[in-house]
Design an enzyme around this catalytic site. Structure first.
Site, PDB file in Angstrom:
ATOM      1  N   GLY A   1       0.933  -0.788  -0.200  1.00 51.61           N
ATOM      2  CA  GLY A   1       0.000  -0.188   0.004  1.00 51.61           C
ATOM      3  C   GLY A   1       1.151   1.055  -0.105  1.00 51.61           C
ATOM      4  O   GLY A   1       1.925   1.703   1.034  1.00 51.61           O
ATOM      5  N   ASP A   2       0.472   2.511  -1.090  1.00 53.08           N
ATOM      6  CA  ASP A   2       1.922   3.883  -1.006  1.00 53.08           C
ATOM      7  C   ASP A   2       0.838   4.518  -0.985  1.00 53.08           C
ATOM      8  O   ASP A   2      -0.233   4.812  -0.836  1.00 53.08           O
ATOM      9  CB  ASP A   2       2.468   3.117  -2.639  1.00 53.08           C
ATOM     10  CG  ASP A   2       3.245   3.227  -1.901  1.00 53.08           C
ATOM     11  OD1 ASP A   2       4.005   4.854  -1.936  1.00 53.08           O
ATOM     12  OD2 ASP A   2       4.410   2.747  -3.169  1.00 53.08           O
TER      13      ASP A   2
END
Length: 220
Positions: free
Chosen positions: A19-20
């Site tokens: 997840g960025d």
């Protein structure tokens, strides 16, 4: 906390998905492997981390510090720049807003081109350039400038096949996409503005001071 180890460039393994800060999961990609050989830490260490995901989250504050650290460097090369903002909702690399002291026709586009040639700013997806009377940190002020000072055909630039942020989920290819520049500064005759130049609505100082002095008597 210090992690000791080494990276073997020939030991390639799949990494992710993560997840960025764009708000999306980056896909699984092959990367060199870090082999851990030791950990050094003090007694009762504090592990500092942030939670990332769809903006705006904790990492936004780190980004805003970096944003303001860029400003003196930008002014060294572009002294007309007044202020600079990379809104957290645009995950910083997605959008930058710049205010300038405009002195000649085409100056906003000159600033865009210059910033797209400056190091990490080359990966910025969109630039909006406004006049110095616009607060780049007030998105409503910026929207007002775009909608009242920019014409879609005259004041936008689209450049194809340019370097993009690896994490940009919209680019057609990894690391390669397009740029958008919007000149939201007031236009001059030399820039093709043929209409009567309209004046901004402002309350004159004398009237404001008069109303302020009598405000309590209005019983509002």
């Amino acid at each position: 906390i210090v992690l000791e180890g080494y990276v073997d460039p020939h030991d390639i393994r799949d990494e992710g998905p993560f997840g960025d800060h764009t708000g999306y999961y980056t896909p699984v990609e092959p990367y060199p492997t870090f082999t851990l050989t030791g950990i050094m830490r003090r007694e009762n260490p504090i592990y500092v981390t942030t939670v990332v995901g769809k903006p705006i989250l904790e990492d936004a504050y780190i980004g805003k510090v970096i944003e303001q650290s860029f400003l003196p460097l930008i002014r060294m090369f572009h002294p007309e720049v007044v202020d600079f903002s990379m809104p957290a909702a645009g995950w910083f690399q997605g959008l930058a807003i710049i205010s300038i002291k405009k002195r000649y026709p085409g100056q906003a586009k000159k600033v865009m081109m210059g910033l797209w040639g400056m190091g990490q700013l080359a990966l910025t997806k969109m630039f909006v350039v406004v006049d110095e009377d616009i607060n780049v940190h007030d998105i409503n002020d910026v929207i007002w400038a775009i909608t009242t000072r920019a014409d879609a055909a005259r004041d936008t630039i689209i450049i194809n096949n340019t370097p993009t942020d690896t994490l940009d989920p919209a680019s057609p290819m990894v690391n390669l996409g397009s740029k958008l520049g919007i000149d939201a500064t007031q236009k001059t005759r030399e820039e093709g503005y043929e209409r009567e130049i309209q004046q901004q609505v402002k309350v004159d100082i004398d009237t404001k001071e008069l109303v302020d002095s009598k405000w309590s008597s209005y019983e509002l």
